[in-house]
Write a protein that holds these residues in place. Sequence first.
Motif, mmCIF file in Angstrom:
data_model
loop_
_atom_site.group_PDB
_atom_site.id
_atom_site.type_symbol
_atom_site.label_atom_id
_atom_site.label_comp_id
_atom_site.label_asym_id
_atom_site.label_seq_id
_atom_site.Cartn_x
_atom_site.Cartn_y
_atom_site.Cartn_z
ATOM 1 N N THR A 1 0.441 8.389 0.929
ATOM 2 C CA THR A 1 0.457 9.825 -0.093
ATOM 3 C C THR A 1 0.574 11.012 0.988
ATOM 4 O O THR A 1 0.517 12.192 0.425
ATOM 5 C CB THR A 1 -1.386 9.841 -1.202
ATOM 6 N N ASN B 1 -7.688 9.157 0.885
ATOM 7 C CA ASN B 1 -7.870 8.078 -0.120
ATOM 8 C C ASN B 1 -6.741 7.827 -0.759
ATOM 9 O O ASN B 1 -5.205 8.233 -1.039
ATOM 10 C CB ASN B 1 -8.160 8.767 -1.293
ATOM 11 N N ARG B 2 -6.182 6.578 -0.942
ATOM 12 C CA ARG B 2 -4.748 5.494 -0.328
ATOM 13 C C ARG B 2 -4.670 4.445 -1.298
ATOM 14 O O ARG B 2 -5.942 4.626 -1.714
ATOM 15 C CB ARG B 2 -3.932 4.999 0.866
ATOM 16 N N HIS B 3 -4.197 3.866 -1.854
ATOM 17 C CA HIS B 3 -4.391 2.365 -2.458
ATOM 18 C C HIS B 3 -3.543 1.391 -2.588
ATOM 19 O O HIS B 3 -2.468 1.636 -1.661
ATOM 20 C CB HIS B 3 -3.131 3.087 -4.042
ATOM 21 N N THR C 1 -4.941 -1.317 -9.826
ATOM 22 C CA THR C 1 -4.349 -0.834 -7.884
ATOM 23 C C THR C 1 -6.102 -0.218 -7.344
ATOM 24 O O THR C 1 -7.193 -0.302 -8.525
ATOM 25 C CB THR C 1 -3.890 0.354 -7.782
ATOM 26 N N LYS C 2 -6.015 -0.705 -6.700
ATOM 27 C CA LYS C 2 -8.184 -0.458 -5.332
ATOM 28 C C LYS C 2 -7.427 0.803 -5.014
ATOM 29 O O LYS C 2 -6.881 0.976 -3.549
ATOM 30 C CB LYS C 2 -8.001 -1.890 -4.659
ATOM 31 N N SER C 3 -9.123 1.369 -4.388
ATOM 32 C CA SER C 3 -7.904 2.772 -3.728
ATOM 33 C C SER C 3 -9.070 2.008 -2.713
ATOM 34 O O SER C 3 -10.108 1.576 -3.191
ATOM 35 C CB SER C 3 -9.142 4.022 -4.561
ATOM 36 N N HIS D 1 0.694 -1.106 -0.417
ATOM 37 C CA HIS D 1 0.386 -0.175 0.173
ATOM 38 C C HIS D 1 0.984 1.216 -0.086
ATOM 39 O O HIS D 1 2.042 0.874 -0.014
ATOM 40 C CB HIS D 1 -0.592 -0.160 1.300
#
Length: 187
Positions: free
Chosen positions: A88, A163-165, A174-176, A85
């Motif tokens: 940001t 909001n990350r990934h 990629t999933k938020s 993960h």
Amino acid sequence: MSEALNRFVASVDSLVEAGGEAQSDFWDKLGDAMRELVACDDWLPEAMAQPHPQYYQQYCLYADPDDRFSVVSFVWGPGQATPIHDHTVWGVIGMLRGAEVCQAYEITEQAPPKPIGKPERLESGHIGFVAPSIGDVHRVSNAFDDRVSISIHAYGGNIGKINRHVFPEDGGPTKSFVSGYSAPAAL
């Protein structure tokens, strides 16, 4: 809030007020403040140190009213780990109890995540950093299969709202996500 956590929050608040990452001594001062916080293990409330049998817990210890930074305890049950993960935002991690292992990754659109360097092991009292400017993608795991580990994290924003990934190991899409926080145990 304990006196130790109050001092840490005041230090981070001062660093953020003075310009955050733009300061030449930001990382040194942030690291010093975290080292001081995790040097003593008598301040974390028991409710914020409770593991879950299936997945790690992320307890909010402090969230700046303007979401400029947050302080979190991560409680790792035996063998628990995050997915790969990002964050940001800047972050500092201090090991309070036990140990954790962190593997950094490189992300490209054309291939699965690629490990960068050797895994880094943080022992009690050690610190580490993350940020888009210095390396922001990793997987973290409890170094132990038979006991709980606890790390304290501070981030340059309210990490429970950002909001990350997640980057699947197989190179899938990629999933938020927004992590939120774990509910503290009832005392």
